[in-house]
Design an enzyme around this catalytic site. Sequence first.
Site, mmCIF file in Angstrom:
data_model
loop_
_atom_site.group_PDB
_atom_site.id
_atom_site.type_symbol
_atom_site.label_atom_id
_atom_site.label_comp_id
_atom_site.label_asym_id
_atom_site.label_seq_id
_atom_site.Cartn_x
_atom_site.Cartn_y
_atom_site.Cartn_z
ATOM 1 N N LYS A 1 0.870 -1.190 0.000
ATOM 2 C CA LYS A 1 0.000 0.000 0.000
ATOM 3 C C LYS A 1 0.904 1.237 0.000
ATOM 4 O O LYS A 1 1.948 1.255 0.673
ATOM 5 C CB LYS A 1 -0.875 -0.024 1.265
ATOM 6 C CG LYS A 1 -1.697 1.226 1.509
ATOM 7 C CD LYS A 1 -2.875 1.320 0.588
ATOM 8 C CE LYS A 1 -3.621 2.647 0.739
ATOM 9 N NZ LYS A 1 -4.552 2.888 -0.384
ATOM 10 N N CYS B 1 -1.367 11.290 -7.008
ATOM 11 C CA CYS B 1 -1.700 12.195 -5.905
ATOM 12 C C CYS B 1 -1.758 13.646 -6.384
ATOM 13 O O CYS B 1 -1.025 14.027 -7.294
ATOM 14 C CB CYS B 1 -0.618 12.133 -4.826
ATOM 15 S SG CYS B 1 -0.357 10.513 -4.182
ATOM 16 N N GLY C 1 -5.091 -3.600 -14.566
ATOM 17 C CA GLY C 1 -6.439 -3.061 -14.746
ATOM 18 C C GLY C 1 -7.359 -4.202 -15.142
ATOM 19 O O GLY C 1 -7.417 -4.598 -16.300
ATOM 20 N N ILE D 1 -2.418 0.748 -15.440
ATOM 21 C CA ILE D 1 -2.885 2.064 -15.061
ATOM 22 C C ILE D 1 -3.357 2.066 -13.604
ATOM 23 O O ILE D 1 -3.705 1.021 -13.059
ATOM 24 C CB ILE D 1 -4.066 2.539 -15.956
ATOM 25 C CG1 ILE D 1 -5.198 1.538 -15.922
ATOM 26 C CG2 ILE D 1 -3.603 2.853 -17.337
ATOM 27 C CD1 ILE D 1 -6.473 1.966 -16.650
ATOM 28 N N GLY E 1 -10.994 -3.020 -11.700
ATOM 29 C CA GLY E 1 -11.623 -4.291 -12.043
ATOM 30 C C GLY E 1 -11.848 -4.419 -13.549
ATOM 31 O O GLY E 1 -11.423 -3.557 -14.333
#
Length: 335
Positions: free
Chosen positions: A53, A138, A251, A199, A225
Site C-alpha cells: 500500500k 496524488c 487493470g 494504469i 476491475g
Amino acid sequence: MAALSTSSALDMSVRIGSALLKNPIIAASGCYNRGAEYSRVTDISQYGAITLKSVTRQPRLGNEMPRTMSTPAGMLNAIGLQGPGIEYFLKADAPALAHVPTAVIASVAGFTVEEFAYVAERMDGIPNVVALELDVSCPNVDREGECFAAQPSSIAAVVAAVKKRARLPVIAKLMPNVSDLKPIAKAAQEAGADALSLINAVRGIAIDVKNALPLLANVTGGLTGPAIRPIAVHAVWEVASAVTIPLIGMGGIETGRDALEFLFAGAGAVAIGTANFRRPDVHMEVLAGIVAEMRGRGCERVTSLTGLANPRFAGSRSVEAAVARPKTHLEGAHE
Ligand SMILES: Cc1cc2nc3c(=O)[nH]c(=O)nc-3n(C[C@H](O)[C@H](O)[C@H](O)COP(=O)(O)O)c2cc1C
C-alpha cells in the site's frame, strides 16, 4: 489451489531495472498490504512480487465512509491513502518485509516533490524491497491540486528527485485520466524512471438515485476491475510505442487470458489488484494460464511474449520472440 510447478525449461523471470523477479505476476498496490492476511489463505510466494500500500510522509486517516462500493464489473474506491506514515511504517511494518516469501515493491505517495523524495529515501534499503513505485496520481499541492501524473514536467520532477535520493529501481505509475499518456511516459523515462506501471484507477462517480446523493462520501472514486481492462490495455499499447523501459500492465486482470492481453500489448509484467479480494488464488491461475500459452506456442522465455500483438512496440525483449509476430495491420477508427 496447489502451487504451480513450472517446468525448468521455462524461464518466467523478468527484469525491472536492476530487480529480477521470478515471474511477471505482481500484486497491485493497495490491494495486498504486505500479504500477511493473504498468506493465511493462499501461497503468496507464487507472486513474482507484491506491491505494498502506498506510504505517505505523515499518517493519514483516509476519507470518510462509505469509501468503497461494487459496480457491475468492478469497484469504486476512495480510500484516501489511509496509512500510518513513514516513521511508523519503518518501525512497525518494515522489519516483517524480510520474511515475505517473494520480492517486495514499496509504493511511495506524496503531495509535494520533497515528500516523495523523503519517503523514497527512507524506504531505500529495507530488506527484500527491490524497487520503489511512485503513486503519482496524488494531487500536487504546489500546483493547485493537479495530479503529478497529469503533466510531463510534474512527473519528471518527482522521478528526478527520487532518483537523486534512492538507489533502488524506480517505477512511475501512470493514471489514465489524461488525453495523451505518451508525453507523460516519455518525461518519466527521460527523468530516469526504470519502469512504468499502468494504469491506476479510472475516475468515476456513482449516485444514490433514491436520495439524489453521491454514493461515496468523497463523491469521486477510482474505478478498478474488469470494467477498465480495455482502457488499461489501450494505455499499455500506446505507451509501449513511446518508451523503451519495461511496462507493468494492470487493470481488471482476472485470468491468464487477461494477462496475455497486456503482455501482447507491450507489458513485460502484469499486476493484479481488485481480483484478489474475491479470489485470493487468482495469481496462480493467471500464472498457469501464461505457462499454458507459452507451452502451446513452444516459447521458453516469458519475455518473448511482450509486445507480440503491437507492431509499434519500442521496448526490448531479453531474447528474440520465439514465435512469429502477427502481420502488421493498420490501426483504424473505432466505429
Ligand atoms: C481498494 C484499492 C486501493 C488502492 N490503493 C492504491 C494505492 O495506495 N496506491 C496505488 O498506487 N494504487 C492503488 N490502487 C490501484 C491499484 O494498484 C491498481 O492500479 C488498480 O486497482 C487497477 O488494477 P485492478 O483493476 O486489477 O484492481 C488501489 C486500488 C484499490 C481497488
